[in-house]
Design a protein around this motif. Structure first.
Motif, short mmCIF file in Angstrom:
data_model
loop_
_atom_site.label_atom_id
_atom_site.label_comp_id
_atom_site.label_asym_id
_atom_site.label_seq_id
_atom_site.Cartn_x
_atom_site.Cartn_y
_atom_site.Cartn_z
N LYS A 31 0.84 -1.20 0.00
CA LYS A 31 0.00 0.00 0.00
C LYS A 31 0.88 1.25 0.00
CE LYS A 31 -3.83 -2.24 2.38
NZ LYS A 31 -4.62 -2.31 3.63
N ASP A 32 1.73 1.33 -1.01
CA ASP A 32 2.64 2.47 -1.17
C ASP A 32 2.90 2.66 -2.65
OD1 ASP A 32 4.57 4.43 -1.09
OD2 ASP A 32 5.80 3.42 0.42
N ALA A 33 2.29 3.67 -3.22
CA ALA A 33 2.36 3.90 -4.66
C ALA A 33 3.65 4.56 -5.12
CB ALA A 33 1.16 4.74 -5.10
N ARG A 34 4.55 4.88 -4.21
CA ARG A 34 5.79 5.53 -4.63
C ARG A 34 6.62 4.61 -5.51
NH1 ARG A 34 8.42 7.11 0.85
NH2 ARG A 34 7.56 5.06 1.34
N TRP A 35 6.48 3.32 -5.31
CA TRP A 35 7.18 2.33 -6.11
C TRP A 35 6.21 1.21 -6.45
CZ3 TRP A 35 9.12 3.90 -1.28
CH2 TRP A 35 10.19 4.78 -1.34
N PRO A 36 6.27 0.66 -7.65
CA PRO A 36 5.53 -0.57 -7.91
C PRO A 36 6.18 -1.67 -7.05
CG PRO A 36 6.09 0.54 -9.96
CD PRO A 36 6.88 1.20 -8.86
#
Length: 138
Positions: A31-36
């Protein structure tokens, strides 16, 4: 003989969502869109280290890690795919598979412990997971 069932660590469950079940592992999206950022969790009770898995499960984990890494690289066109099974905070065996791009938020340094998680935009997440699913089934 005491047989225990696989139970996902509550911290892994809180920080990720289930994408699908592979042969051995749950495939989860962080749940962290900064990285795929994907995570594989072998569905075996009380596993901490990959070498503790049965030999066939070790082979399956390697196969599924490579399958996911290849699909992630294709979908994201990443410069580098980082794969890690650190487990210092959450000891339950899990493998991170992260797409990295030059110029991403912490390139070229590690992602762990950097900044605050950014929630996924629902449309972007849906599109990403559809592309990933298509690549995994190719």
């Amino acid at each position: 003989m005491i047989v225990t069932e696989f139970v996902l660590d509550a911290r892994l469950e809180k920080d990720s969502e289930l994408v699908t079940h592979l042969g051995l592992c749950q495939l989860r999206l962080m749940k962290d869109a900064r990285w795929p950022w994907l995570m594989l969790v072998p569905q075996r009770a009380d596993m901490v280290e990959s070498f503790e898995l049965a030999p066939l499960d070790q082979a399956m984990l390697t196969f599924e890690t490579n399958l996911v890494a290849t699909a992630l690289k294709t979908v994201t066109k990443a410069r580098k795919i980082n794969i890690g099974a650190i487990g210092n905070v959450v000891s339950q065996l899990h493998v991170h598979v992260v797409a990295r791009h030059e110029g991403d938020e912490n390139w070229p340094r590690p992602i762990w412990g950097h900044g605050l998680a950014t929630p996924w935009n629902e449309d972007e997440k849906k599109s990403f997971l559809q592309s990933l699913s298509k690549e995994l089934s190719a």
